[in-house]
Design a protein around this motif. Structure first.
Motif, PDB file in Angstrom:
ATOM      1  N   GLU A 216       3.841  -0.944  10.947  1.00  0.00           N
ATOM      2  CA  GLU A 216       3.994  -1.656   9.689  1.00  0.00           C
ATOM      3  C   GLU A 216       3.474  -0.791   8.548  1.00  0.00           C
ATOM      4  N   GLN A 217       4.138  -0.839   7.420  1.00  0.00           N
ATOM      5  CA  GLN A 217       3.674  -0.094   6.254  1.00  0.00           C
ATOM      6  C   GLN A 217       2.460  -0.799   5.665  1.00  0.00           C
ATOM      7  N   LYS A 218       1.413  -0.034   5.411  1.00  0.00           N
ATOM      8  CA  LYS A 218       0.118  -0.619   5.031  1.00  0.00           C
ATOM      9  C   LYS A 218      -0.238  -0.426   3.567  1.00  0.00           C
ATOM     10  N   GLY A 219       0.594   0.250   2.828  1.00  0.00           N
ATOM     11  CA  GLY A 219       0.308   0.488   1.416  1.00  0.00           C
ATOM     12  C   GLY A 219       1.575   0.893   0.695  1.00  0.00           C
ATOM     13  N   ILE A 220       1.426   1.306  -0.562  1.00  0.00           N
ATOM     14  CA  ILE A 220       2.610   1.612  -1.366  1.00  0.00           C
ATOM     15  C   ILE A 220       2.317   2.786  -2.295  1.00  0.00           C
ATOM     16  N   LEU A 221       3.345   3.558  -2.569  1.00  0.00           N
ATOM     17  CA  LEU A 221       3.295   4.635  -3.544  1.00  0.00           C
ATOM     18  C   LEU A 221       4.001   4.153  -4.811  1.00  0.00           C
ATOM     19  N   ARG A 222       3.237   4.111  -5.915  1.00  0.00           N
ATOM     20  CA  ARG A 222       3.799   3.668  -7.192  1.00  0.00           C
ATOM     21  C   ARG A 222       3.894   4.869  -8.123  1.00  0.00           C
ATOM     22  N   SER A 223       5.111   5.163  -8.598  1.00  0.00           N
ATOM     23  CA  SER A 223       5.327   6.324  -9.457  1.00  0.00           C
ATOM     24  C   SER A 223       5.748   5.884 -10.849  1.00  0.00           C
ATOM     25  N   ASN A 224       5.325   6.656 -11.831  1.00  0.00           N
ATOM     26  CA  ASN A 224       5.809   6.418 -13.192  1.00  0.00           C
ATOM     27  C   ASN A 224       5.843   7.706 -13.978  1.00  0.00           C
ATOM     28  N   CYS A 225       6.803   7.834 -14.884  1.00  0.00           N
ATOM     29  CA  CYS A 225       6.730   8.787 -15.986  1.00  0.00           C
ATOM     30  C   CYS A 225       6.796   7.926 -17.245  1.00  0.00           C
ATOM     31  N   ILE A 226       7.437   8.353 -18.307  1.00  0.00           N
ATOM     32  CA  ILE A 226       7.533   7.492 -19.475  1.00  0.00           C
ATOM     33  C   ILE A 226       8.630   6.446 -19.294  1.00  0.00           C
ATOM     34  N   ASP A 227       9.818   6.901 -18.882  1.00  0.00           N
ATOM     35  CA  ASP A 227      10.936   5.978 -18.665  1.00  0.00           C
ATOM     36  C   ASP A 227      11.003   5.470 -17.227  1.00  0.00           C
TER      37      ASP A 227
END
Length: 421
Positions: A216-227
């Protein structure tokens, strides 16, 4: 409902009709791509599914940052699926605007000034956002891909300051443009090395032929730039490739020293799906294809890609300034964020100057002034007596251009139904 409001509401509905039947830019939130892989002659199905959150739905410049509830603009959950010999794998990544209160109002300039809104609830907004992520996905790695200078740098610094207060979140600041430039896609390995241990611990979802859950996936990768479009697409595809390699090695499709990049036909399909998915997400939010698509498709920038990016950048300028206001109103109307009411005053009641807020007027004023100036200068070269009139027309043209620049926001298409926050 007065005549003006009735007409404009019907115009929005007609606009929606045109978008549904003749375009894609009003898509409310789904992208799906699928390809068949061979994997050394063993068939597999590879899919990408992206889901857009509708709680802060909108267009690129008119929905930035977060609202007071912690919902962010352009928040998208992307699921990468793999089916191989009865086994099924799934890995999730998310993207979303920087969860502060900020705006970037169009004003005819190519890059409008970015403004951070000082609000006493800003810490609570950030906390609400990441608390929601923790409850849904587990521990979060937040990748901030923005520049570290100029307006972006100020926003990134404000974001970093708030992130220091939060538990269960690792904040990683990575200046994508500085490290990777416009073509050094492989330099993302520097970022991966920073967080590889935590990222691989997050794992992925895996079930066997009998439906038994093995991982099971236990976490998350959250990505951002400006848009949360171009740099984010490149970065997410890079991490997705790492995850796919791990899964294929686990399932026995690859040896421990084999990777998807070693098989050109399958690798091309993988990259193409990620590039097309990036284009669809960008069309929904910005109205154009994604920039830096070549980095995803080919791992490098090409001349054709540079030309395409230039055309997309110009198209974004046009869309942002002269089209997205009415598109934002359409999205707010069909998503239920705005409800027409007879008891409320019309949001379309304009004052005399705001009624000039469209491209033809701004263009006519600027082009007309330049034309008269050019004509006068030509005449002045033939007859010195008209030199004074040339100076007058040049002054008029400069004055008109200064007026348009000073009141740039008034000449742009702006949403009327809902407030920005």
């Amino acid at each position: 409902m007065n005549i003006q409001e009735n007409f404009l509401v019907h115009f929005i509905l007609f606009y929606i009709f045109l978008e549904i039947y003749f375009g894609v830019s009003l898509n409310l939130g789904l992208s799906f791509q699928v390809a068949q892989l061979k994997l050394k002659n063993s068939p597999a199905t590879f899919s990408l599914l992206s889901r857009r959150c509708t709680r802060r739905l909108g267009t690129r410049m008119w929905r930035r940052g977060a609202n007071l509830e912690g919902d962010t603009a352009n928040f998208i959950e992307t699921e990468q699926l793999l089916e191989f010999e009865g086994f099924r794998c799934s890995s999730l990544q998310i993207r979303g605007s920087i969860p502060l209160l900020w705006e970037q109002i169009v004003d005819l300039s190519y890059k409008p000034q970015l403004k951070i809104i000082n609000h006493e609830e800003t810490p609570q907004v950030v906390e609400r956002h990441f608390t929601d992520l923790f409850q849904r996905y587990g521990e979060t790695i937040a990748l901030d891909l923005t520049d570290k200078h100029g307006d972006e740098g100020q926003l990134s610094a404000a974001y970093a300051a708030e992130m220091q207060k939060l538990p269960n979140v690792r904040y990683v600041s990575f200046d994508f443009h500085h490290v990777c430039g416009s073509s050094n896609f492989d330099n993302l390995q520097v970022l991966y090395d920073q967080i590889s241990e935590e990222y691989e611990k997050q794992g992925y979802f895996l079930i066997d032929k009998d439906g038994k859950i093995l991982e099971e996936q236990k976490g998350i990768l959250r990505s951002n730039c400006i848009d949360c479009l171009d740099r984010t697409n490149v970065t997410q595809s890079y991490f997705a490739q790492k995850s796919l390699n791990i899964q294929l090695q686990r399932l026995g499709a690859f040896a421990s020293n084999e990777y998807i990049s070693m098989f050109p036909e399958d690798y091309l399909k993988f990259r193409t799906l990620w590039a097309e998915q990036g284009d669809e997400i960008s069309l929904e939010y910005a109205g154009t294809h994604a920039l830096k698509g070549d980095l995803v498709r080919y791992g490098k920038q090409t001349v054709a890609g540079l030309i395409k990016d230039g055309m997309s950048a110009l198209s974004r300028y046009y869309m942002n300034n002269f089209h997205d206001g009415i598109r934002q109103d359409a999205l707010d109307l069909v998503s239920g964020r705005y409800t027409v009411s007879k008891s409320n005053p019309s949001p379309f009641q304009l004052n005399s100057f705001e009624s000039l807020s469209y491209l033809p007027v701004a263009s006519a004023l600027v082009i007309g002034g330049l034309t008269l100036t050019t004509f006068s200068v030509q005449q002045a070269g033939r007859n010195a007596q008209v030199y004074v009139s040339s100076v007058v027309w040049a002054g008029v043209a400069a004055g008109v251009m200064a007026l348009v620049k000073a009141n740039g926001r008034q000449f742009c298409s702006r949403p009327r139904l809902c407030r920005l926050v």
